[in-house]
Design a protein around this motif. Structure first.
Motif, PDB file in Angstrom:
ATOM      1  N   GLU A  43       0.779  -0.910  -0.044  1.00 45.25           N
ATOM      2  CA  GLU A  43       0.276   0.122   0.062  1.00 45.25           C
ATOM      3  C   GLU A  43       0.824   1.082   0.297  1.00 45.25           C
ATOM      4  O   GLU A  43       0.775   1.885  -0.774  1.00 45.25           O
ATOM      5  CB  GLU A  43      -0.640  -0.284   1.397  1.00 45.25           C
ATOM      6  CG  GLU A  43      -1.884   1.237   1.757  1.00 45.25           C
ATOM      7  CD  GLU A  43      -2.174   1.164   2.769  1.00 45.25           C
ATOM      8  OE1 GLU A  43      -3.888   2.297   2.763  1.00 45.25           O
ATOM      9  OE2 GLU A  43      -2.329   0.338   3.107  1.00 45.25           O
ATOM     10  N   GLY A  55       2.220   1.779  -3.595  1.00 42.81           N
ATOM     11  CA  GLY A  55       1.324   2.636  -4.817  1.00 42.81           C
ATOM     12  C   GLY A  55       1.250   3.555  -4.075  1.00 42.81           C
ATOM     13  O   GLY A  55       1.102   4.775  -5.097  1.00 42.81           O
ATOM     14  N   LYS A  56       0.885   3.905  -2.979  1.00 38.13           N
ATOM     15  CA  LYS A  56       0.925   6.061  -2.498  1.00 38.13           C
ATOM     16  C   LYS A  56       2.024   6.209  -2.767  1.00 38.13           C
ATOM     17  O   LYS A  56       1.879   6.845  -3.754  1.00 38.13           O
ATOM     18  CB  LYS A  56       0.942   6.169  -1.451  1.00 38.13           C
ATOM     19  CG  LYS A  56      -0.951   5.550  -0.352  1.00 38.13           C
ATOM     20  CD  LYS A  56      -0.772   5.768   0.997  1.00 38.13           C
ATOM     21  CE  LYS A  56      -2.446   5.470   1.276  1.00 38.13           C
ATOM     22  NZ  LYS A  56      -2.691   5.636   2.379  1.00 38.13           N
ATOM     23  N   ALA A  57       3.152   6.392  -2.882  1.00 38.74           N
ATOM     24  CA  ALA A  57       4.332   6.632  -2.791  1.00 38.74           C
ATOM     25  C   ALA A  57       4.569   7.238  -4.180  1.00 38.74           C
ATOM     26  O   ALA A  57       4.934   7.702  -4.928  1.00 38.74           O
ATOM     27  CB  ALA A  57       5.564   6.340  -2.182  1.00 38.74           C
ATOM     28  N   SER A  58       3.862   5.511  -5.111  1.00 35.54           N
ATOM     29  CA  SER A  58       4.420   5.572  -6.829  1.00 35.54           C
ATOM     30  C   SER A  58       3.486   6.311  -7.476  1.00 35.54           C
ATOM     31  O   SER A  58       3.625   6.764  -8.834  1.00 35.54           O
ATOM     32  CB  SER A  58       5.296   4.439  -7.279  1.00 35.54           C
ATOM     33  OG  SER A  58       3.880   3.185  -7.494  1.00 35.54           O
ATOM     34  N   GLY A  59       2.485   6.477  -6.982  1.00 37.90           N
ATOM     35  CA  GLY A  59       1.131   6.942  -7.761  1.00 37.90           C
ATOM     36  C   GLY A  59       0.302   5.824  -8.506  1.00 37.90           C
ATOM     37  O   GLY A  59      -0.690   6.051  -9.400  1.00 37.90           O
ATOM     38  N   ASN A  60       1.069   4.478  -8.005  1.00 38.89           N
ATOM     39  CA  ASN A  60       0.144   3.689  -8.778  1.00 38.89           C
ATOM     40  C   ASN A  60      -1.046   2.775  -7.567  1.00 38.89           C
ATOM     41  O   ASN A  60      -1.402   2.066  -6.746  1.00 38.89           O
ATOM     42  CB  ASN A  60       1.100   2.203  -8.563  1.00 38.89           C
ATOM     43  CG  ASN A  60       0.483   0.621  -9.435  1.00 38.89           C
ATOM     44  OD1 ASN A  60      -0.222   0.763  -9.555  1.00 38.89           O
ATOM     45  ND2 ASN A  60       2.061   0.470 -10.225  1.00 38.89           N
ATOM     46  N   GLU A  61      -2.364   3.121  -8.113  1.00 36.29           N
ATOM     47  CA  GLU A  61      -3.579   3.223  -7.283  1.00 36.29           C
ATOM     48  C   GLU A  61      -4.137   1.572  -6.813  1.00 36.29           C
ATOM     49  O   GLU A  61      -4.105   0.819  -6.461  1.00 36.29           O
ATOM     50  CB  GLU A  61      -4.857   3.625  -8.605  1.00 36.29           C
ATOM     51  CG  GLU A  61      -4.652   5.596  -7.809  1.00 36.29           C
ATOM     52  CD  GLU A  61      -6.021   5.941  -8.907  1.00 36.29           C
ATOM     53  OE1 GLU A  61      -6.397   5.275  -9.056  1.00 36.29           O
ATOM     54  OE2 GLU A  61      -5.867   7.120  -8.931  1.00 36.29           O
ATOM     55  N   GLU A  65      -1.878  -0.301  -4.718  1.00 32.61           N
ATOM     56  CA  GLU A  65      -2.134   0.710  -3.526  1.00 32.61           C
ATOM     57  C   GLU A  65      -3.316  -0.575  -3.044  1.00 32.61           C
ATOM     58  O   GLU A  65      -4.146  -0.944  -1.662  1.00 32.61           O
ATOM     59  CB  GLU A  65      -2.846   2.512  -3.423  1.00 32.61           C
ATOM     60  CG  GLU A  65      -3.195   2.589  -2.518  1.00 32.61           C
ATOM     61  CD  GLU A  65      -3.426   4.166  -2.554  1.00 32.61           C
ATOM     62  OE1 GLU A  65      -3.677   4.982  -0.851  1.00 32.61           O
ATOM     63  OE2 GLU A  65      -2.886   4.644  -3.483  1.00 32.61           O
TER      64      GLU A  65
END
Length: 58
Positions: free
Chosen positions: A20, A23-29, A32
């Protein structure tokens, strides 16, 4: 076997938190969302283990 399952469930939950966060750090929803799913699955499995333990104690 119950303790092994509980440890595995905790590991799955921790992995979900990491996923998660990545995902947040990379913008990968999608990543996340997978992290959220892994955490929910871990909690559900852990609850099942607790129910089994409750019946073993009686």
């Amino acid at each position: 076997m119950g303790l092994d399952d509980k440890i595995g469930n905790k590991g799955e939950g921790l992995g979900g938190k990491v996923k998660e966060g990545l995902g947040k750090a990379s913008g990968n929803e999608n990543m996340e969302a997978e992290g959220h799913k892994d955490q929910a699955s871990s909690k559900l499995k852990d609850a099942g283990e607790n129910v089994k333990d409750a019946f073993k104690r009686d």
